[in-house]
Motif scaffolding. Structure first.
Motif, PDB file in Angstrom:
ATOM      1  N   UNK A 286       0.846  -1.196   0.000  1.00 55.37           N
ATOM      2  CA  UNK A 286       0.000   0.000   0.000  1.00 55.37           C
ATOM      3  C   UNK A 286       0.878   1.241   0.000  1.00 55.37           C
ATOM      4  N   UNK A 287       0.395   2.276  -0.673  1.00 51.36           N
ATOM      5  CA  UNK A 287       1.078   3.566  -0.718  1.00 51.36           C
ATOM      6  C   UNK A 287       0.083   4.664  -0.392  1.00 51.36           C
ATOM      7  N   UNK A 288       0.378   5.423   0.668  1.00 52.95           N
ATOM      8  CA  UNK A 288      -0.395   6.607   1.030  1.00 52.95           C
ATOM      9  C   UNK A 288       0.493   7.824   0.799  1.00 52.95           C
ATOM     10  N   UNK A 289      -0.053   8.844   0.134  1.00 54.82           N
ATOM     11  CA  UNK A 289       0.684  10.080  -0.125  1.00 54.82           C
ATOM     12  C   UNK A 289       0.018  11.238   0.593  1.00 54.82           C
ATOM     13  N   UNK A 290       0.826  12.121   1.146  1.00 59.16           N
ATOM     14  CA  UNK A 290       0.320  13.405   1.601  1.00 59.16           C
ATOM     15  C   UNK A 290       0.413  14.345   0.402  1.00 59.16           C
ATOM     16  N   UNK A 291      -0.726  14.718  -0.152  1.00 61.59           N
ATOM     17  CA  UNK A 291      -0.761  15.458  -1.409  1.00 61.59           C
ATOM     18  C   UNK A 291      -0.282  16.898  -1.254  1.00 61.59           C
ATOM     19  N   UNK A 292      -0.105  17.350  -0.003  1.00 58.63           N
ATOM     20  CA  UNK A 292       0.405  18.710   0.231  1.00 58.63           C
ATOM     21  C   UNK A 292       1.893  18.708   0.581  1.00 58.63           C
ATOM     22  N   UNK A 293       2.319  17.828   1.490  1.00 57.13           N
ATOM     23  CA  UNK A 293       3.700  17.849   1.967  1.00 57.13           C
ATOM     24  C   UNK A 293       4.620  16.897   1.213  1.00 57.13           C
ATOM     25  N   UNK A 294       4.050  15.946   0.454  1.00 54.11           N
ATOM     26  CA  UNK A 294       4.861  15.001  -0.290  1.00 54.11           C
ATOM     27  C   UNK A 294       5.338  13.796   0.503  1.00 54.11           C
ATOM     28  N   UNK A 295       4.939  13.678   1.757  1.00 57.65           N
ATOM     29  CA  UNK A 295       5.317  12.505   2.537  1.00 57.65           C
ATOM     30  C   UNK A 295       4.708  11.242   1.927  1.00 57.65           C
ATOM     31  N   UNK A 296       5.516  10.177   1.866  1.00 54.66           N
ATOM     32  CA  UNK A 296       5.047   8.886   1.354  1.00 54.66           C
ATOM     33  C   UNK A 296       5.101   7.862   2.470  1.00 54.66           C
ATOM     34  N   UNK A 297       4.001   7.140   2.644  1.00 49.42           N
ATOM     35  CA  UNK A 297       3.916   6.061   3.626  1.00 49.42           C
ATOM     36  C   UNK A 297       3.676   4.770   2.854  1.00 49.42           C
ATOM     37  N   UNK A 298       4.650   3.872   2.901  1.00 47.81           N
ATOM     38  CA  UNK A 298       4.596   2.609   2.180  1.00 47.81           C
ATOM     39  C   UNK A 298       4.462   1.458   3.182  1.00 47.81           C
ATOM     40  N   UNK A 299       3.520   0.578   2.908  1.00 46.12           N
ATOM     41  CA  UNK A 299       3.282  -0.576   3.765  1.00 46.12           C
ATOM     42  C   UNK A 299       3.359  -1.837   2.917  1.00 46.12           C
ATOM     43  N   UNK A 300       3.905  -2.895   3.472  1.00 46.27           N
ATOM     44  CA  UNK A 300       3.871  -4.192   2.805  1.00 46.27           C
ATOM     45  C   UNK A 300       3.350  -5.222   3.795  1.00 46.27           C
ATOM     46  N   UNK A 301       2.663  -6.217   3.264  1.00 44.12           N
ATOM     47  CA  UNK A 301       2.092  -7.250   4.120  1.00 44.12           C
ATOM     48  C   UNK A 301       1.220  -8.180   3.307  1.00 44.12           C
ATOM     49  N   UNK A 302       0.157  -8.664   3.924  1.00 46.34           N
ATOM     50  CA  UNK A 302      -0.778  -9.566   3.254  1.00 46.34           C
ATOM     51  C   UNK A 302      -2.200  -9.058   3.432  1.00 46.34           C
ATOM     52  N   UNK A 303      -3.023  -9.278   2.417  1.00 46.40           N
ATOM     53  CA  UNK A 303      -4.406  -8.809   2.439  1.00 46.40           C
ATOM     54  C   UNK A 303      -5.350  -9.941   2.045  1.00 46.40           C
ATOM     55  N   UNK A 304      -6.472  -9.986   2.712  1.00 44.77           N
ATOM     56  CA  UNK A 304      -7.494 -11.000   2.417  1.00 44.77           C
ATOM     57  C   UNK A 304      -8.857 -10.341   2.407  1.00 44.77           C
ATOM     58  N   UNK A 305      -9.740 -10.869   1.575  1.00 48.94           N
ATOM     59  CA  UNK A 305     -11.070 -10.292   1.426  1.00 48.94           C
ATOM     60  C   UNK A 305     -12.074 -11.092   2.247  1.00 48.94           C
ATOM     61  N   UNK A 306     -12.879 -10.375   3.026  1.00 51.29           N
ATOM     62  CA  UNK A 306     -13.952 -10.989   3.793  1.00 51.29           C
ATOM     63  C   UNK A 306     -15.269 -10.692   3.083  1.00 51.29           C
ATOM     64  N   UNK A 307     -16.050 -11.719   2.832  1.00 53.33           N
ATOM     65  CA  UNK A 307     -17.323 -11.583   2.128  1.00 53.33           C
ATOM     66  C   UNK A 307     -18.447 -11.696   3.146  1.00 53.33           C
ATOM     67  N   UNK A 308     -19.208 -10.613   3.308  1.00 50.39           N
ATOM     68  CA  UNK A 308     -20.311 -10.618   4.263  1.00 50.39           C
ATOM     69  C   UNK A 308     -21.571 -11.218   3.688  1.00 50.39           C
ATOM     70  N   UNK A 309     -22.451 -11.664   4.567  1.00 43.85           N
ATOM     71  CA  UNK A 309     -23.717 -12.250   4.133  1.00 43.85           C
ATOM     72  C   UNK A 309     -24.595 -11.234   3.416  1.00 43.85           C
ATOM     73  N   UNK A 310     -24.389  -9.947   3.722  1.00 48.69           N
ATOM     74  CA  UNK A 310     -25.189  -8.891   3.091  1.00 48.69           C
ATOM     75  C   UNK A 310     -24.609  -8.446   1.755  1.00 48.69           C
ATOM     76  N   UNK A 311     -23.561  -9.123   1.279  1.00 53.11           N
ATOM     77  CA  UNK A 311     -22.940  -8.764   0.014  1.00 53.11           C
ATOM     78  C   UNK A 311     -21.802  -7.788   0.140  1.00 53.11           C
ATOM     79  N   UNK A 312     -21.585  -7.234   1.350  1.00 54.44           N
ATOM     80  CA  UNK A 312     -20.474  -6.295   1.538  1.00 54.44           C
ATOM     81  C   UNK A 312     -19.158  -7.054   1.565  1.00 54.44           C
ATOM     82  N   UNK A 313     -18.167  -6.437   0.976  1.00 56.98           N
ATOM     83  CA  UNK A 313     -16.820  -7.012   0.978  1.00 56.98           C
ATOM     84  C   UNK A 313     -15.899  -6.072   1.746  1.00 56.98           C
ATOM     85  N   UNK A 314     -15.043  -6.651   2.577  1.00 56.83           N
ATOM     86  CA  UNK A 314     -14.068  -5.863   3.324  1.00 56.83           C
ATOM     87  C   UNK A 314     -12.709  -6.513   3.166  1.00 56.83           C
ATOM     88  N   UNK A 315     -11.720  -5.698   2.832  1.00 58.03           N
ATOM     89  CA  UNK A 315     -10.354  -6.182   2.692  1.00 58.03           C
ATOM     90  C   UNK A 315      -9.622  -5.900   4.000  1.00 58.03           C
TER      91      UNK A 315
END
Length: 294
Positions: A233-262
């Motif tokens: 993941x990459x988050x940028x501060x669009x004003x100051x130019x700071x970059x926050x980079x994250x690495x890891x693992x992601x999984x998707x959860x599927x809800x009974x109501x059709x909502x998906x959450x990563x």
């Protein structure tokens, strides 16, 4: 290579959108059309995603330059002048021939974005990507920023850690945009996620989550994660130019109501002050953004 692999097909079938995905998938090609080439040459920012060849960890990084630093140099080739700083987590990947890379050029001024995925080769001035997939996305969930200026900034020394600090957690909660890099056996991809501030939750210093909003039915990112959970993941501060980079693992959860959450588990954090020499105007939020959960 085919438009979709087994991971994307599995998610499409689970959600019941295979026919819609097949229709939208016809827009994915290997060639860079003249309108796409013209778009690339106007951009001061390119986000690249790939796996580090030594560690296997997936990262997303921001590359910047004077418009024209990214350009089409052949029917299927995009060339980039320059590259990342030596301290960037993707520095090794972007100097290794044959690396699978995903790229996204996003223009907040016009709310347009273009993705190009393929294989890297070194050039005298940087690198080039031989395209396997070229396509554009709709402007949904993309915030408009009307203008930018290039400013003199000296990137700070990257700070590294294994979890989010309190300040970094606040940075994530305030974000209206981030980029996600993912991979699969046949390549890599870089994509965009947007919403009103608060749309990314910090559930703990080592866990983030966000709702997967309705999109184009292709499920390229979620399909990659179904096949291989590594992500950056990459988050940028669009004003100051700071970059926050994250690495890891992601999984998707599927809800009974059709909502998906990563749900993303943090393995490493890299924060670089003043990483990007661009200062953008404040955002005009997309009317498509749902309200974040309270």
């Amino acid at each position: 290579m085919g438009v979709y692999h087994r991971g994307s097909r599995a998610v499409q079938d689970r959600v019941g959108v295979r026919a819609a995905a097949d229709h939208v998938g016809r827009s994915i090609g290997q060639g860079i059309k003249p309108v796409a080439a013209a778009f690339l040459e106007l951009q001061p920012l390119l986000v690249v995603g790939a796996a580090d060849p030594a560690t296997g960890r997936v990262w997303a990084s921001a590359l910047t330059g004077t418009p024209g630093f990214v350009r089409a140099t052949g029917p299927r080739q995009m060339s980039v002048t320059g590259g990342t700083r030596p301290t960037d987590p993707l520095a090794a990947a972007l100097t290794t021939p044959g690396t699978s890379v995903g790229t996204i050029a996003l223009d907040p001024r016009t709310r347009r974005r273009m993705r190009l995925n393929g294989r890297l080769r070194r050039t005298a001035r940087g690198f080039a990507v031989e395209a396997d997939q070229v396509f554009s996305n709709c402007p949904k969930y993309l915030q408009r920023r009307h203008s930018y200026e290039t400013v003199e900034r000296t990137p700070g020394q990257p700070g590294r850690g294994g979890e989010l600090s309190a300040a970094q957690a606040a940075f994530v909660r305030a974000a209206d945009t981030f980029f996600v890099a993912s991979v699969h056996d046949g390549g890599a991809d870089a994509s965009h996620r947007g919403g009103n501030p608060g749309f990314v939750r910090v559930d703990s210093p080592r866990e983030l989550s966000w709702r997967d909003y309705a999109g184009n039915a292709m499920f390229l990112t979620l399909g990659n994660l179904a096949a291989d959970p590594r992500a950056g993941l990459l988050f940028l501060d669009w004003a100051t130019g700071t970059a926050l980079q994250l690495t890891g693992e992601a999984r998707t959860e599927f809800g009974a109501d059709g909502e998906r959450r990563v749900r993303f588990t943090v393995e490493e954090v890299v924060e670089t002050p003043s990483a990007v020499p661009l200062r953008w105007s404040p955002p005009e939020f997309s009317p498509a953004n749902p309200d974040p959960p309270g």
